[in-house]
Design an enzyme around this catalytic site. Structure first.
Site, PDB file in Angstrom:
ATOM      1  N   LYS A 248      45.723  32.426  36.994  1.00  0.00           N
ATOM      2  CA  LYS A 248      44.771  31.804  36.085  1.00  0.00           C
ATOM      3  C   LYS A 248      44.849  32.469  34.713  1.00  0.00           C
ATOM      4  O   LYS A 248      45.246  31.841  33.753  1.00  0.00           O
ATOM      5  CB  LYS A 248      43.345  31.880  36.636  1.00  0.00           C
TER       6      LYS A 248
ATOM      7  N   ASP B  83      35.659  38.957  43.284  1.00  0.00           N
ATOM      8  CA  ASP B  83      36.854  38.107  43.169  1.00  0.00           C
ATOM      9  C   ASP B  83      36.845  37.513  41.763  1.00  0.00           C
ATOM     10  O   ASP B  83      36.187  36.511  41.502  1.00  0.00           O
ATOM     11  CB  ASP B  83      36.803  37.003  44.231  1.00  0.00           C
TER      12      ASP B  83
ATOM     13  N   TRP C 264      35.095  29.200  46.831  1.00  0.00           N
ATOM     14  CA  TRP C 264      35.854  30.444  47.001  1.00  0.00           C
ATOM     15  C   TRP C 264      35.028  31.483  47.736  1.00  0.00           C
ATOM     16  O   TRP C 264      35.554  32.230  48.569  1.00  0.00           O
ATOM     17  CB  TRP C 264      36.392  30.951  45.670  1.00  0.00           C
TER      18      TRP C 264
HETATM   19  C1  LIG Z   1      42.429  30.494  42.674  1.00  0.00           C
HETATM   20  C2  LIG Z   1      41.373  31.316  43.311  1.00  0.00           C
HETATM   21  C3  LIG Z   1      41.541  31.911  44.573  1.00  0.00           C
HETATM   22  C4  LIG Z   1      42.777  31.708  45.399  1.00  0.00           C
HETATM   23  O1  LIG Z   1      43.811  32.415  44.863  1.00  0.00           O
HETATM   24  P1  LIG Z   1      45.235  32.480  45.592  1.00  0.00           P
HETATM   25  O2  LIG Z   1      45.936  33.452  44.697  1.00  0.00           O
HETATM   26  O3  LIG Z   1      45.798  31.113  45.598  1.00  0.00           O
HETATM   27  O4  LIG Z   1      45.019  33.007  46.966  1.00  0.00           O
HETATM   28  C5  LIG Z   1      40.522  32.679  45.076  1.00  0.00           C
HETATM   29  N1  LIG Z   1      39.390  32.888  44.391  1.00  0.00           N
HETATM   30  C6  LIG Z   1      39.177  32.325  43.172  1.00  0.00           C
HETATM   31  C7  LIG Z   1      37.903  32.569  42.454  1.00  0.00           C
HETATM   32  C8  LIG Z   1      40.160  31.525  42.597  1.00  0.00           C
HETATM   33  O5  LIG Z   1      39.965  30.970  41.394  1.00  0.00           O
END
Ligand SMILES: *Cc1c(COP(=O)(O)O)cnc(C)c1O
Length: 358
Positions: free
Chosen positions: A195, A171, A102
């Site tokens: 999540k 993030d 990520w």
């Molecule tokens: C799932 C995830 C993403 C991507 O998220 P989307 O909502 O599908 O764009 C980005 N960063 C992390 C850490 C994630 O777990």
């Protein structure tokens, strides 16, 4: 009806109580005569839902009035662009930490807008550790520093918060609400909902207010944090149903006792799973102990030829989505807030049994 244990990395398990309430309210919301999905986002019902969701989210994370809470769309992946477009201001450079898949995606996108300086990377060790802070090559002219506190794919989590002189951007897609944090240490926190927050389609950003209003002149209106902040996240039609569901999850979290209580449970779940993996000769987790994720637990089998059988039999036993990410292989158990401790116990029992027969 029989609900199975869902270890999916995302979209992930939701609390059963939340789904039950949503089902009960689906067709006729509180005698309004229509579903939430059919209501105007300007209706009193939706405005009340949005206000309560924001208030509960603020309460859970103890977010002060120095921060705006924005309900956005486009997922965390859109934030990879929104962050540089909003935060560079009159600077050109941004610092990024590379701790996994990520981080890499955030870096790749930021390179379209900024001079990206990767201050540290654990790619050489296949993203199984976090580079020591004193090795980071920080740029004092960076507009911000971006990192990924929990790498969902590698199962690597920062158990500490970097202290830097520039705004810290995180993030938190796969770790938000899993334990208390001090929001005041951050400039921007963002997270896709699917999540630990609610269904896919909603993205939440927590933005320190002094960082608003500095967006690039090329920043699309919809990506400008100021647009959402000025319009109570209702500049256009927001993901109303996702906001409602997220609100139910926030209420559920409060009912569990808030983030300190959920942290205790999350630590217990993760500890017993890692402990079992570490004491077995058959299963292994490659991540350095101090950086193991509370939420995502990758593990391999001693004999990868048995992966398929493990997945088929675990599914048969009512445990879904244990397949690891293709970049890591093996298995991954995502044990977010809504995955009950009983699911982890059942998984460990299954793993023991599988090992004894292998
Ligand atoms: C799932 C995830 C993403 C991507 O998220 P989307 O909502 O599908 O764009 C980005 N960063 C992390 C850490 C994630 O777990």
């Amino acid at each position: 009806m029989s609900r199975k244990y869902n270890f999916c990395a995302g979209p992930a398990a939701l609390p059963e109580a939340v789904l039950q309430q949503a089902a009960a309210e689906l067709v006729d919301y509180q005698s309004a005569g229509l579903s939430i999905m059919e209501m105007s986002h300007r209706s009193p019902e939706i405005v009340a839902i949005a206000e309560k969701a924001e208030a509960d989210f603020r309460e859970l994370l103890d977010i002060s009035n120095d921060y705006a809470v924005l309900f956005l769309q486009g997922g965390a992946s859109t934030q990879f662009a929104s962050v540089p477009l909003n935060l560079l201001g009159d600077k050109t450079a941004a610092d990024y930490v590379n701790t996994g898949q990520w981080s890499k995606k955030a870096i790749k996108e930021a390179k379209r807008f900024a001079d990206v300086n990767v201050v540290a990377s654990s790619e050489d060790s296949n993203f199984t550790s976090i580079p020591a802070f004193d090795s980071w090559n920080l740029n004092k002219d960076a507009a911000y520093l971006h990192y990924t506190p929990n790498e969902t794919i590698g199962g690597v989590e920062f158990m500490w918060t970097p202290e830097v002189d520039v705004p810290l951007v995180a993030d938190m897609s796969s770790t938000i609400l899993s334990r208390p944090i001090d929001v005041n240490q951050f400039g921007v926190i963002y997270a896709g909902a699917q999540k630990n927050i609610g269904p896919a389609g909603l993205t939440i950003a927590i933005v320190r207010k002094d960082l608003l209003g500095k967006s690039s002149s090329h920043c699309p209106t919809m990506l400008d944090y100021q647009t959402a902040a000025d319009n109570d996240s209702m500049y256009n039609t927001p993901p109303t149903y996702g906001m409602y569901l997220a609100g139910l999850v926030f209420q559920w979290l409060k009912d569990q006792g808030g983030l300190a209580a959920i942290e205790t449970i999350n630590c217990r779940k993760a500890d017993k799973l890692y402990h079992f993996i570490d004491t077995s000769d058959f299963y292994a987790n490659p991540v350095e102990v101090a950086s193991r994720s509370l939420m995502n637990v990758p593990f391999t089998l001693a004999n990868a030829d048995l992966d398929k059988q493990f997945l088929a039999e675990s599914e048969q036993a009512g445990m879904l989505n244990l397949k690891g990410h293709r970049s890591v292989g093996g298995m991954r158990a995502s044990i977010y807030n809504a995955v009950p401790e009983a699911a982890v116990d059942a998984l460990i029992d299954f793993m023991k049994d599988f090992e004894s027969r292998a």
